[in-house]
Scaffold this active site. Sequence first.
Site, PDB file in Angstrom:
ATOM      1  N   GLU A  39     -35.166 -16.892   7.093  1.00 19.04           N
ATOM      2  CA  GLU A  39     -34.569 -17.535   5.914  1.00 19.04           C
ATOM      3  C   GLU A  39     -33.053 -17.497   5.999  1.00 19.04           C
ATOM      4  O   GLU A  39     -32.463 -16.692   6.711  1.00 19.04           O
ATOM      5  CB  GLU A  39     -35.045 -16.876   4.616  1.00 19.04           C
ATOM      6  CG  GLU A  39     -35.148 -15.354   4.624  1.00 19.04           C
ATOM      7  CD  GLU A  39     -33.854 -14.617   4.855  1.00 19.04           C
ATOM      8  OE1 GLU A  39     -32.829 -15.054   4.280  1.00 19.04           O
ATOM      9  OE2 GLU A  39     -33.844 -13.628   5.593  1.00 19.04           O
ATOM     10  N   GLU A  53     -32.761 -13.916   8.697  1.00 18.51           N
ATOM     11  CA  GLU A  53     -32.882 -15.037   9.640  1.00 18.51           C
ATOM     12  C   GLU A  53     -34.211 -15.043  10.392  1.00 18.51           C
ATOM     13  O   GLU A  53     -34.548 -16.018  11.053  1.00 18.51           O
ATOM     14  CB  GLU A  53     -31.752 -15.048  10.679  1.00 18.51           C
ATOM     15  CG  GLU A  53     -30.353 -15.157  10.115  1.00 18.51           C
ATOM     16  CD  GLU A  53     -29.294 -15.168  11.206  1.00 18.51           C
ATOM     17  OE1 GLU A  53     -29.653 -15.178  12.410  1.00 18.51           O
ATOM     18  OE2 GLU A  53     -28.098 -15.162  10.867  1.00 18.51           O
TER      19      GLU A  53
END
Length: 349
Positions: free
Chosen positions: A174, A317
Amino acid sequence: MLTIEQMVERIQPLDAEAMEGAQRRLDSLTKPPGSLGKLEDLAKQAAGITGEVTPDLSRKAVIVMAGDHGVCEEGVSAFPAEVTPQMVLNFLTGGAAVNVLARQAGADVICVDIGVNAELEHPGLEQRKIRRGTGNIARGPAMTRAEAEAAVRAGFDLVAEQAAQGVRVFATGEMGIGNTTPSAAMMVALTGLDPDLAVGAGTGIDEARRRHKVDVVRRAVDVNAPDASDTMDVLAKLGGLEIAGLVGVILGAAAHRCLVVVDGFISSAAALVAVRLAPLALGYMVGSHLSMEQGHARLMEATGLNPVLHMDMRLGEGTGAVLTFHLIEASQRILKEMATFESAGVSNK
């Protein structure tokens, strides 16, 4: 167009027969029973997920969902909201940490604009935008229930497309400046944990700003009064578009009998929502690492996940999840390449 209930109905229990076959294979290898610990657990879980003792897990992808958050107006992050679209472009050009680690692991990085507060164009970008950022949860709901459901559906559909192309291992990633705040708020609403224990330093704020962030989370829960027994209500009122998208990724992976490796704090908030919606989805998840973000251990415990790595990471991430790809591959190599007592001519008591 599938409803949330129809997505959940597609998730089946793990294949017990395949898991028993994997256990028999593991017990026949030249080692004391259970001596490879979590590697053996991963091998059995993969068998149960796929229905195959030695599945082909070579196709891997990390799905990086990106969205902005109105709560950034409250000054909860060390970075400005403009960083979200800038980082999306960094993912697309291969320069982020998750790109580096994914290249090492032989995995694809799929970057998704599900709620970035900017109009982005790039041939490699998956355009699934529901709206341009969420509302400020300290003052009202993040999004409507229909928008939250659409974001979940976007993640589910993306996994279906990738699974049809042969991807069998997914990681949740994300990007969204400020997204530890809605994640903490959802955790508080779903578990009843005190906000002071759920809120951490995020991108590296000092203690004074963390205390302010605690107050923002408390206000968000009070203002929106989500119904803890209605998981989608909590997600819509307090969550983020990228978080909802990851809920769909998890449900989609489970529905298509794929492994889904859960990353850090934000991904674990999505995992908690997914488990509350579909308890069977837990069997398809691998907890990757224990984040340094305060509250992550409690969040994983509430979800039912047990992290395999402790790396003092807090980037997000999908970085911790992608590192775990190596352990999944190792578990498969053990099953496929290690000699048995019989083939090696080694005595087995």
